[in-house]
Motif scaffolding. Structure first.
Motif, PDB file in Angstrom:
ATOM      1  N   SER A  77       0.851  -1.188   0.000  1.00 18.38           N
ATOM      2  CA  SER A  77       0.000   0.000   0.000  1.00 18.38           C
ATOM      3  C   SER A  77       0.889   1.241   0.000  1.00 18.38           C
ATOM      4  O   SER A  77       1.757   1.388   0.865  1.00 18.38           O
ATOM      5  CB  SER A  77      -0.902  -0.001   1.235  1.00 18.38           C
ATOM      6  OG  SER A  77      -1.670   1.184   1.298  1.00 18.38           O
ATOM      7  N   VAL A 119       1.223   5.615  -0.617  1.00 13.99           N
ATOM      8  CA  VAL A 119       0.682   6.959  -0.817  1.00 13.99           C
ATOM      9  C   VAL A 119       1.689   7.724  -1.665  1.00 13.99           C
ATOM     10  O   VAL A 119       2.866   7.824  -1.297  1.00 13.99           O
ATOM     11  CB  VAL A 119       0.452   7.697   0.513  1.00 13.99           C
ATOM     12  CG1 VAL A 119      -0.143   9.081   0.246  1.00 13.99           C
ATOM     13  CG2 VAL A 119      -0.466   6.895   1.425  1.00 13.99           C
ATOM     14  N   GLN A 177      -2.843   5.448  -3.070  1.00  7.73           N
ATOM     15  CA  GLN A 177      -3.554   6.693  -2.801  1.00  7.73           C
ATOM     16  C   GLN A 177      -2.674   7.840  -3.293  1.00  7.73           C
ATOM     17  O   GLN A 177      -1.441   7.737  -3.244  1.00  7.73           O
ATOM     18  CB  GLN A 177      -3.815   6.874  -1.303  1.00  7.73           C
ATOM     19  CG  GLN A 177      -4.642   5.782  -0.669  1.00  7.73           C
ATOM     20  CD  GLN A 177      -4.820   6.035   0.821  1.00  7.73           C
ATOM     21  OE1 GLN A 177      -5.343   7.069   1.226  1.00  7.73           O
ATOM     22  NE2 GLN A 177      -4.363   5.106   1.631  1.00  7.73           N
ATOM     23  N   VAL A 225      -0.559  11.532   6.410  1.00  6.52           N
ATOM     24  CA  VAL A 225      -1.461  10.576   5.762  1.00  6.52           C
ATOM     25  C   VAL A 225      -0.936   9.152   5.906  1.00  6.52           C
ATOM     26  O   VAL A 225      -1.690   8.220   6.207  1.00  6.52           O
ATOM     27  CB  VAL A 225      -1.665  10.949   4.280  1.00  6.52           C
ATOM     28  CG1 VAL A 225      -2.426   9.848   3.543  1.00  6.52           C
ATOM     29  CG2 VAL A 225      -2.399  12.271   4.152  1.00  6.52           C
ATOM     30  N   THR A 241      -2.885   6.024   8.105  1.00  3.90           N
ATOM     31  CA  THR A 241      -3.461   4.925   7.346  1.00  3.90           C
ATOM     32  C   THR A 241      -2.622   3.673   7.549  1.00  3.90           C
ATOM     33  O   THR A 241      -1.660   3.653   8.310  1.00  3.90           O
ATOM     34  CB  THR A 241      -3.517   5.282   5.849  1.00  3.90           C
ATOM     35  OG1 THR A 241      -2.175   5.432   5.346  1.00  3.90           O
ATOM     36  CG2 THR A 241      -4.274   6.584   5.619  1.00  3.90           C
ATOM     37  N   ASP A 242      -2.994   2.633   6.833  1.00  2.00           N
ATOM     38  CA  ASP A 242      -2.212   1.391   6.916  1.00  2.00           C
ATOM     39  C   ASP A 242      -1.215   1.288   5.770  1.00  2.00           C
ATOM     40  O   ASP A 242      -0.777   0.202   5.402  1.00  2.00           O
ATOM     41  CB  ASP A 242      -3.145   0.177   6.911  1.00  2.00           C
ATOM     42  CG  ASP A 242      -3.986   0.088   5.640  1.00  2.00           C
ATOM     43  OD1 ASP A 242      -3.923   1.035   4.823  1.00  2.00           O
ATOM     44  OD2 ASP A 242      -4.704  -0.917   5.468  1.00  2.00           O
ATOM     45  N   ALA A 243      -0.836   2.435   5.200  1.00  2.00           N
ATOM     46  CA  ALA A 243       0.109   2.433   4.083  1.00  2.00           C
ATOM     47  C   ALA A 243       1.464   1.887   4.515  1.00  2.00           C
ATOM     48  O   ALA A 243       1.905   2.083   5.650  1.00  2.00           O
ATOM     49  CB  ALA A 243       0.273   3.840   3.526  1.00  2.00           C
TER      50      ALA A 243
END
Length: 440
Positions: free
Chosen positions: A164, A166, A189, A217, A221-223
């Motif tokens: 994941s 960003v 994202q 961010v 999040t779980d990024a």
């Protein structure tokens, strides 16, 4: 005229349509017969591209218009379009009022010193080629170079997609990163994804100070990581899964460690941290230092023993892929590294930490100041402790400092590193004093 990364400056001052026209004439006078032109999202880039193209065609040179692309996309596109050279209109990470030009060879490398000197001579002489009405050059549109770039990114890495990410494009030209990661199945994202040469989302240069939103961010999040690009996407910086900004020297160490084998080298500028030396030495590899500037790093990567090159500012070069600093490629390589080796924060924790200090002093006459600093420091220190490869670097028992003029801005950059924070602070102040004591 040409700094460490092309020529750039304030639009309407050093960078004007008239200069763009003169540059087009100079390129034609130097026998470049087919040129591909790309531009970033800056508001002044279209008219500068028009001016270069008009001058080139008026001199009988054919022009391929790549439109709005990233710098590494344009650099790769020189050979793809069978051009003799590429012109990228961009000021890279500079403020929106600036613009400039980067020149590229079919190898994907920026113009070398001999090529830059030839262009400067032609500009100084006002060389211009004139052809008859029926011999003017043609303008065509290139195929989608970004699509080709994305395809090459997918071929360059092995990503299964279980990551994941960003991606903060910074209102610039880094969309190839998003396209490539999505194609490889990653969860992506985006931040500041709309190209806008006013850079309303954040300043163009990706630093710890400008990437605060990205850090927040990623942390919220779980990024697995965050990626940040500058305006023309030749730079890439990162954020680990805890929301902490990753320093450029750390990225250089991680990328270098991943690619080197015993006896091989990594190329990096002389302001690179001792951390990188230590990480490479642990693998029986070494660091070879260059002048500051990705063009000098790229030139050094062509030696057979160099497998990777980079700058702590965010320029990363894998010579087997391209000789241009390629932000999207670096982003994909980092995602691959996280997928294969695990948490970016954990990988960082394996690295030693040396206090490194960097700052800049804004000046009006950097050349005179540097000449005075060089003379002063050569008098103060043993010659074996002083390197004048690029600026003046002085070695101390427990660290070093560097005083160097920026190649693109009216700045003198100071860097100091030591085994302790107090020593690093003291060395930085010594460097600052060397500049201030010139009285210029």
């Amino acid at each position: 005229m040409f700094g460490t990364s092309g020529v750039r400056g304030r639009f309407g001052d050093t960078i004007t349509p008239e200069f763009a026209t003169a540059l087009g004439h100079a390129l034609a006078a130097c026998d470049y017969d087919r040129i591909v032109i790309g531009r970033d999202a800056r508001t002044t880039s279209p008219l500068l591209a028009d001016a270069v193209s008009s001058a080139l065609r008026g001199a009988g040179t054919d022009v391929i218009c790549a439109g709005r692309v990233a710098t590494p996309t344009l650099a790769r596109g020189v050979s793809l379009t069978d051009a003799d050279a590429g012109v990228m209109i961009t000021a890279s990470h500079n403020p929106p009022a600036d613009n400039g030009f980067k020149l590229w060879s079919p190898s994907g490398q920026a113009f070398n010193e001999a090529q830059r000197d030839a262009i400067e001579r032609a500009l100084a002489a006002g060389d211009a080629v004139s052809v008859s009405w029926d011999a003017v050059g043609h303008e065509t549109t290139s195929p989608d170079l970004t699509e080709s770039h994305v395809s090459e990114l997918s071929d360059a890495v092995d990503i299964d997609g279980d990551v994941s990410v960003v991606v903060d494009i910074g209102n610039g030209m880094g969309g190839a990163t998003v396209d490539a990661l999505l194609e490889m199945g990653c969860d992506v994202q985006t931040l500041n994804a709309t190209p806008d040469g006013r850079f309303p989302g954040r300043p163009s240069e990706p630093t710890a100070e400008t990437c605060i939103t990205l850090c927040s961010v990623v942390e919220a999040t779980d990024a697995d990581l965050g990626i940040a690009h500058d305006g023309d996407a030749d730079r890439m910086m990162a954020v680990d899964e805890t929301g902490s900004f990753v320093e450029g020297d750390e990225l250089l160490a991680l990328f270098g460690r991943d690619v080197v084998s015993a006896g091989e080298c990594v190329a990096a500028p002389l302001n690179t941290s001792l951390l990188v030396d230590d990480v490479l030495a642990a693998q029986d590899a070494s660091l070879t230092r260059t002048k500051v500037g990705d063009v000098f790093v790229a030139e050094r990567t062509q030696a057979g023993d160099v497998v990777f090159g980079g700058e702590p500012s965010g320029a990363w070069i894998w010579p087997d892929e391209t000789l241009c600093p390629d932000g999207p490629l670096a982003a994909c390589k980092l995602v691959e590294l996280v997928e294969q080796r695990g948490s970016l924060a954990t990988q960082r924790s394996e690295l030693a930490s040396y206090p490194l200090r960097r700052t800049s002093l804004e000046v009006d006459n950097k050349r005179d100041i540097m000449e005075a600093v060089r003379s002063s420091l050569l008098e103060q220190y043993d010659t074996t402790a002083v390197s004048t490869l690029d600026g003046v670097r002085v070695e101390h028992d427990n660290g070093w400092f560097l005083v160097r003029a920026s190649g693109t801005q009216p700045l003198i950059r100071l860097t100091a590193e030591a085994r302790s924070a107090a020593q690093a602070d003291a060395l930085l102040e010594t460097a600052r004093g060397a500049v201030e004591e010139t009285g210029i």
